[in-house]
Design a protein around this motif. Structure first.
Motif, PDB file in Angstrom:
ATOM      1  N   MET A   1       0.843  -1.196   0.000  1.00  0.00           N
ATOM      2  CA  MET A   1       0.000   0.000   0.000  1.00  0.00           C
ATOM      3  C   MET A   1       0.880   1.249   0.000  1.00  0.00           C
ATOM      4  N   ASP A   2       0.245   2.393  -0.198  1.00  0.00           N
ATOM      5  CA  ASP A   2       0.995   3.638  -0.191  1.00  0.00           C
ATOM      6  C   ASP A   2       1.508   3.950   1.211  1.00  0.00           C
ATOM      7  N   SER A   3       2.503   4.815   1.283  1.00  0.00           N
ATOM      8  CA  SER A   3       3.168   5.095   2.557  1.00  0.00           C
ATOM      9  C   SER A   3       2.233   5.756   3.574  1.00  0.00           C
ATOM     10  N   VAL A   4       1.288   6.583   3.091  1.00  0.00           N
ATOM     11  CA  VAL A   4       0.335   7.210   4.021  1.00  0.00           C
ATOM     12  C   VAL A   4      -0.506   6.147   4.710  1.00  0.00           C
ATOM     13  N   PRO A 130      -9.127   4.753  -0.716  1.00  0.00           N
ATOM     14  CA  PRO A 130      -9.591   5.644   0.357  1.00  0.00           C
ATOM     15  C   PRO A 130     -10.503   4.968   1.367  1.00  0.00           C
ATOM     16  N   LEU A 131     -11.317   4.008   0.924  1.00  0.00           N
ATOM     17  CA  LEU A 131     -12.244   3.368   1.861  1.00  0.00           C
ATOM     18  C   LEU A 131     -11.503   2.540   2.907  1.00  0.00           C
ATOM     19  N   LEU A 137      -7.354   7.200   9.303  1.00  0.00           N
ATOM     20  CA  LEU A 137      -6.961   8.606   9.458  1.00  0.00           C
ATOM     21  C   LEU A 137      -7.885   9.335  10.430  1.00  0.00           C
ATOM     22  N   PHE A 138      -9.185   9.058  10.360  1.00  0.00           N
ATOM     23  CA  PHE A 138     -10.122   9.696  11.300  1.00  0.00           C
ATOM     24  C   PHE A 138      -9.803   9.294  12.740  1.00  0.00           C
ATOM     25  N   ALA A 139      -9.484   8.016  12.941  1.00  0.00           N
ATOM     26  CA  ALA A 139      -9.164   7.549  14.293  1.00  0.00           C
ATOM     27  C   ALA A 139      -7.874   8.187  14.803  1.00  0.00           C
ATOM     28  N   ILE A 140      -6.897   8.356  13.916  1.00  0.00           N
ATOM     29  CA  ILE A 140      -5.636   8.996  14.313  1.00  0.00           C
ATOM     30  C   ILE A 140      -5.886  10.434  14.751  1.00  0.00           C
ATOM     31  N   LEU A 141      -6.674  11.159  13.972  1.00  0.00           N
ATOM     32  CA  LEU A 141      -6.978  12.547  14.319  1.00  0.00           C
ATOM     33  C   LEU A 141      -7.668  12.617  15.677  1.00  0.00           C
ATOM     34  N   TYR A 142      -8.632  11.736  15.889  1.00  0.00           N
ATOM     35  CA  TYR A 142      -9.341  11.721  17.169  1.00  0.00           C
ATOM     36  C   TYR A 142      -8.389  11.341  18.303  1.00  0.00           C
ATOM     37  N   GLY A 143      -7.504  10.368  18.026  1.00  0.00           N
ATOM     38  CA  GLY A 143      -6.564   9.942  19.049  1.00  0.00           C
ATOM     39  C   GLY A 143      -5.553  11.014  19.416  1.00  0.00           C
ATOM     40  N   LEU A 144      -5.160  11.825  18.449  1.00  0.00           N
ATOM     41  CA  LEU A 144      -4.224  12.909  18.738  1.00  0.00           C
ATOM     42  C   LEU A 144      -4.899  14.039  19.522  1.00  0.00           C
ATOM     43  N   LEU A 145      -6.190  14.250  19.231  1.00  0.00           N
ATOM     44  CA  LEU A 145      -6.912  15.316  19.921  1.00  0.00           C
ATOM     45  C   LEU A 145      -7.379  14.886  21.315  1.00  0.00           C
ATOM     46  N   THR A 200     -11.036   1.503  -5.933  1.00  0.00           N
ATOM     47  CA  THR A 200     -12.351   0.916  -5.680  1.00  0.00           C
ATOM     48  C   THR A 200     -12.260  -0.602  -5.656  1.00  0.00           C
ATOM     49  N   THR A 201     -13.253  -1.232  -5.037  1.00  0.00           N
ATOM     50  CA  THR A 201     -13.395  -2.687  -5.128  1.00  0.00           C
ATOM     51  C   THR A 201     -14.723  -3.039  -5.791  1.00  0.00           C
ATOM     52  N   LEU A 202     -15.357  -2.083  -6.445  1.00  0.00           N
ATOM     53  CA  LEU A 202     -16.622  -2.317  -7.135  1.00  0.00           C
ATOM     54  C   LEU A 202     -16.437  -2.564  -8.625  1.00  0.00           C
ATOM     55  N   LEU A 203     -15.235  -2.343  -9.129  1.00  0.00           N
ATOM     56  CA  LEU A 203     -14.942  -2.562 -10.541  1.00  0.00           C
ATOM     57  C   LEU A 203     -13.577  -3.227 -10.632  1.00  0.00           C
TER      58      LEU A 203
END
Length: 344
Positions: A1-4, A130-131, A137-145, A200-203
């Protein structure tokens, strides 16, 4: 996967294990450790093919990462003994080992047991999805805050893992969908690769290798009995044999499991990895050998050709096919067509 994504996965694992004791440092340290195996990209192995095929090599091997994880845990426990050795081992080993395990679900190939065996790749998820990444990423942001945020971190790991299971299931559905039609064409045993289209995993894209041609099919797991559109691209067995006569050509065949397009252009032997990208915009094409005026071929230190540009309307065509507005996506031209039309 990508580094991010790898950093995000490492951050969530690190936070889930150690944020109650280490706070935000567990998330930040997990992100840094999660990207560590990908630092092999800074190494120069001497040629374009070597750099391409050595990536995800020793730095992704369980034979390297497991001892490294144990050594790091012992050192970190001496530095921060308030976190138990067992948790430090879980921190380092899970972050380091999940990195190559996640990579094996992509198409590029991961040498999980370097220096033994061939690269592994199940082709089940696109290198950027992205899915998969956004919950992390959302969990990381919440965890940092609001550390330690254990529930958010565990929930993100559960969601992303469930998405991987869905990807494997969707891949199996697509493979089953094309299997009967390939059998009717006498290609049931032909090498084939089923991988998701970008983001995507739909196509999904199905690539099948026959002796003198390859077939490309774009379909999805929920398309029922919709007729398959099959595109054909030529393959030259003689050029593949010529490629195999050179050491770096053999290396490419080994690394890609033979999913290559081989051509001669301007007295140069070119080999393209057809697993990555799409026809007409594959990112990895290598010059393997050159032909002299007398017609003799000689190996050259491989170089990589510039990446071709996608059509300006490629994204629109892709979205039209993904959304169902168009029912055919021609891989040769990356053009979306309505039902009933065929690719030229």
């Amino acid at each position: 996967m990508d580094s991010v994504t790898q950093a995000a996965l490492g951050a969530c694992i690190g936070g889930a294990i150690a944020s109650r004791t280490l706070g935000r440092a567990a998330i930040i340290g997990g992100a840094a450790l999660g990207t560590l195996p990908d630092l092999d990209v800074v190494l120069d192995y001497g040629s374009a093919v070597a750099n391409f095929t050595q990536h995800r090599g020793f730095s992704h091997s369980l034979f390297i990462l497991v001892p490294l994880g144990v050594a790091l845990a012992l050192a970190l426990h001496r530095w921060k003994p308030q976190l138990s050795l067992r948790r430090w081992l879980a921190f380092t080993l899970l972050i380091l080992v999940t990195h190559p395990l996640l990579d094996t679900l992509t198409t590029y190939g991961t040498q999980l047991f370097w220096p033994l065996g061939s690269p592994l790749g199940s082709n089940s998820i696109f290198i950027i999805d992205p899915l998969y990444t956004l919950p992390l990423l959302f969990a990381i942001l919440y965890g940092l805050l609001r550390p330690p945020a254990h529930r958010a971190l565990y929930a993100s790991l559960a969601l992303s893992s469930a998405y991987l299971l869905w990807a494997l299931g969707a891949q199996a559905l697509v493979d089953s969908r094309v299997e009967d039609q390939l059998a009717d064409r006498g290609l049931a045993e032909a090498p084939r690769m089923v991988q998701p289209m970008p983001f995507t995993t739909l196509l999904w894209r199905v690539t099948v290798l026959d002796t003198d041609e390859r077939l490309e099919i774009v379909t999805g797991p929920f398309e029922g009995d919709r007729p398959l559109t099959v595109e054909r691209f030529p393959r030259d067995p003689a050029l593949i044999d010529r490629l195999a006569s050179f050491a770096e050509g053999q290396r490419l065949i080994w690394f890609t499991d033979g999913f290559l397009d081989v051509r001669v252009r301007e007295n140069r032997l070119l080999a393209t990895d057809i697993r990555l990208g799409v026809p007409g915009a594959h990112p990895f094409t290598f010059v393997i050998a050159r032909q002299d005026p007398d017609g003799h071929w000689s190996a050259t230190a491989s170089t990589r050709e510039p990446r071709p540009a996608m059509r300006n309307d490629a994204l629109r065509a892709f979205w039209s096919r993904l959304s169902g507005e168009a029912q055919v996506l021609c891989m040769a031209s990356f053009e979306a067509l309505p039902a009933g039309e065929t690719c030229s």
